[in-house]
Design an enzyme around this catalytic site. Structure first.
Site, mmCIF file in Angstrom:
data_model
loop_
_atom_site.group_PDB
_atom_site.id
_atom_site.type_symbol
_atom_site.label_atom_id
_atom_site.label_comp_id
_atom_site.label_asym_id
_atom_site.label_seq_id
_atom_site.Cartn_x
_atom_site.Cartn_y
_atom_site.Cartn_z
ATOM 1 N N GLY A 95 114.999 124.492 -17.379
ATOM 2 C CA GLY A 95 115.456 123.419 -16.501
ATOM 3 C C GLY A 95 114.324 122.776 -15.723
ATOM 4 O O GLY A 95 114.314 121.564 -15.502
ATOM 5 N N ASN A 96 113.337 123.593 -15.331
ATOM 6 C CA ASN A 96 112.246 123.050 -14.516
ATOM 7 C C ASN A 96 111.365 122.072 -15.299
ATOM 8 O O ASN A 96 110.632 121.300 -14.712
ATOM 9 C CB ASN A 96 111.397 124.185 -13.943
ATOM 10 C CG ASN A 96 110.763 125.010 -15.045
ATOM 11 O OD1 ASN A 96 111.453 125.517 -15.918
ATOM 12 N ND2 ASN A 96 109.468 125.127 -15.032
ATOM 13 N N LYS B 44 131.231 131.785 -17.095
ATOM 14 C CA LYS B 44 129.989 131.067 -16.771
ATOM 15 C C LYS B 44 130.304 129.861 -15.881
ATOM 16 O O LYS B 44 130.946 128.896 -16.316
ATOM 17 C CB LYS B 44 129.337 130.624 -18.079
ATOM 18 C CG LYS B 44 128.235 129.631 -17.937
ATOM 19 C CD LYS B 44 126.871 130.282 -17.894
ATOM 20 C CE LYS B 44 125.783 129.221 -17.704
ATOM 21 N NZ LYS B 44 124.611 129.719 -17.029
ATOM 22 N N LYS C 257 120.651 128.741 -24.034
ATOM 23 C CA LYS C 257 119.615 128.129 -24.871
ATOM 24 C C LYS C 257 118.529 129.139 -25.284
ATOM 25 O O LYS C 257 117.916 128.991 -26.336
ATOM 26 C CB LYS C 257 118.987 126.918 -24.192
ATOM 27 C CG LYS C 257 118.115 127.219 -22.984
ATOM 28 C CD LYS C 257 116.663 126.869 -23.221
ATOM 29 C CE LYS C 257 115.757 127.103 -22.036
ATOM 30 N NZ LYS C 257 116.024 128.125 -21.063
ATOM 31 N N LYS D 141 116.395 135.489 -21.150
ATOM 32 C CA LYS D 141 115.042 135.219 -21.667
ATOM 33 C C LYS D 141 114.445 136.495 -22.237
ATOM 34 O O LYS D 141 113.846 136.506 -23.311
ATOM 35 C CB LYS D 141 114.143 134.659 -20.556
ATOM 36 C CG LYS D 141 114.646 133.346 -19.974
ATOM 37 C CD LYS D 141 113.740 132.821 -18.879
ATOM 38 C CE LYS D 141 114.444 131.774 -18.043
ATOM 39 N NZ LYS D 141 115.116 130.725 -18.803
HETATM 40 P P1 ADP Z 1 115.004 128.094 -16.622
HETATM 41 O O1 ADP Z 1 115.667 127.016 -15.826
HETATM 42 O O2 ADP Z 1 113.551 127.827 -16.903
HETATM 43 O O3 ADP Z 1 115.773 128.506 -17.846
HETATM 44 P P2 ADP Z 1 115.904 130.209 -14.795
HETATM 45 O O4 ADP Z 1 115.913 129.622 -13.419
HETATM 46 O O5 ADP Z 1 117.183 130.392 -15.481
HETATM 47 O O6 ADP Z 1 114.883 129.363 -15.679
HETATM 48 O O7 ADP Z 1 115.131 131.617 -14.798
HETATM 49 C C1 ADP Z 1 113.837 131.750 -14.199
HETATM 50 C C2 ADP Z 1 114.022 132.426 -12.836
HETATM 51 O O8 ADP Z 1 114.427 133.787 -13.010
HETATM 52 C C3 ADP Z 1 112.773 132.569 -12.000
HETATM 53 O O9 ADP Z 1 112.474 131.379 -11.303
HETATM 54 C C4 ADP Z 1 113.173 133.714 -11.039
HETATM 55 O O10 ADP Z 1 113.712 133.184 -9.843
HETATM 56 C C5 ADP Z 1 114.303 134.444 -11.762
HETATM 57 N N1 ADP Z 1 114.094 135.878 -12.004
HETATM 58 C C6 ADP Z 1 115.086 136.796 -11.959
HETATM 59 N N2 ADP Z 1 114.630 138.022 -12.250
HETATM 60 C C7 ADP Z 1 113.292 137.891 -12.492
HETATM 61 C C8 ADP Z 1 112.259 138.822 -12.851
HETATM 62 N N3 ADP Z 1 112.502 140.125 -13.021
HETATM 63 N N4 ADP Z 1 111.013 138.345 -13.031
HETATM 64 C C9 ADP Z 1 110.746 137.015 -12.856
HETATM 65 N N5 ADP Z 1 111.683 136.091 -12.517
HETATM 66 C C10 ADP Z 1 112.946 136.519 -12.331
HETATM 67 MG MG MG Z 2 115.957 127.231 -13.419
#
Ligand code: ADP
Ligand code: MG
Length: 318
Positions: A9-10, A127, A210, A272
């Site tokens: 998303g970022n 969800k 995704k 992830k």
């Molecule tokens: P994206 O939008 O890129 O798919 P998400 O926001 O869903 O990303 O996931 C990334 C986020 O996961 C990070 O910004 C962090 O806040 C969170 N997070 C949760 N657990 C962990 C962890 N163990 N290590 C690193 N980040 C984590």
């Molecule tokens: Mg995000």
């Protein structure tokens, strides 16, 4: 190397989460700069992307227009966002390549993902998507067949099913394009969820993770690196505590043990980690979780969380 990069998303919204068209174009421009670097390094690249904020925007328009126009279903939301985001990435990436004196054809493929109509997720939509609203609004949208849940003080929110991705239907198309030298954008938002109905494919009301779809596509396209590009440079042990420890190179088995121990939050880092562990455990290549700007260095083995198929050198350290 053949690299599949999944943009989070970022990579598609401003740092504060704003998602105006200008915010989206600016974020995609940044992402495409990093992707052009990978192409300049000689890698084959397949791109996939999330669509949470963009679907959120469409759902909000659904809500505002509900008294006049029937809301569009989630499969249509997926198709629409694949079109818009795909178009924006193709345009910008071509520009980045031209700036570097490179010429590579770029295409976005509208992609369907097969899910099981009997997936338990359909009986239990959990969800949450879109914004919190009041009970009256939830009631109005329920009349259109949606499921809304009471989250207490914060209000009501729509919940939907998130079934597991079984097959990316356009894999042969994507493989043909990649083999012919195209840079391909595919399976955006995890792909449009479809189920077989005997005579063909039907879109369904669901969202697909995704990162899990990216792992499926990475395996089927036989890529060397699956890269989950997000907003943190490493997955972290004891995240959010004083004992935080970034994870560098690690085996799939060790990473799975950390996941089992609960180090990765289910709505964010969890899928992830599941994606890179599945991919690496299949023995095809290395699964990487890192920040977008660090992707070239992570592919070169210098940073990021790099999940390897079997016991290699270092373990849980950076
Ligand atoms: P994206 O939008 O890129 O798919 P998400 O926001 O869903 O990303 O996931 C990334 C986020 O996961 C990070 O910004 C962090 O806040 C969170 N997070 C949760 N657990 C962990 C962890 N163990 N290590 C690193 N980040 C984590
Ligand atoms: Mg995000």
């Amino acid at each position: 190397m053949r690299v599949l990069i999944a943009l989070g998303g970022n990579a598609m919204t401003a740092p504060d989460g704003s998602s105006s068209p200008d915010d989206q174009r600016a974020a995609i421009a940044q992402a495409c700069g990093h992707i052009a670097e990978l192409l300049a390094d000689g890698h084959e690249v397949i791109i996939t992307h999330g669509n949470g904020p963009q679907v959120g925007n469409i759902l909000r328009k659904n809500e505002l227009a509900a008294a006049e126009l029937p809301p569009v279903s989630l499969d249509w939301c997926g198709a629409q966002t694949q079109g818009t985001i795909g178009f924006t990435i193709v345009n910008r990436l071509e520009q980045e390549l031209t700036t570097r004196g490179m010429r590579r054809p770029v295409a976005a493929v509208v992609t369907r993902t097969r899910v099981d109509g009997d997936d338990p997720a359909f009986a239990d939509p959990v969800k949450p998507i879109g914004t919190y609203r009041d009970a009256a609004h939830a009631e109005q949208m329920s009349r259109h067949g949606q499921v809304w849940k009471d989250f207490g003080a914060r209000g009501w929110r729509r919940v939907v099913s998130s079934p597991r991705p079984l097959e990316i239907l356009e894999t042969p198309t994507i493989a043909t394009l990649v083999a012919a030298g195209w840079v391909v954008v595919a399976a955006g938002g995890g792909g449009i969820p479809v189920v077989a109905d005997g005579s063909g494919w039907n879109g369904v009301e669901a969202v697909i993770d995704k990162d899990l779809s990216a792992a499926r596509l990475a395996a089927d396209l036989d890529v060397d690196r699956l890269v989950i590009a997000t907003d943190v440079e490493h997955a972290i042990i004891d995240y959010g505590t004083e004992d935080e420890q970034p994870i560098g190179e690690i085996t799939a088995a060790q990473m799975q043990r950390l996941a089992d121990a609960g180090h990765f939050a289910s709505g964010s880092m969890g899928p992830k980690v599941e994606a890179v562990v599945d991919f690496a455990a299949s023995g095809r290549g290395v699964g990487i979780i890192t920040a977008l700007a660090a992707v070239p260095a992570a592919i070169a083995g210098r940073t990021g969380t790099r999940v390897t198929p079997a016991a290699a050198r270092g373990a849980a350290s950076s």
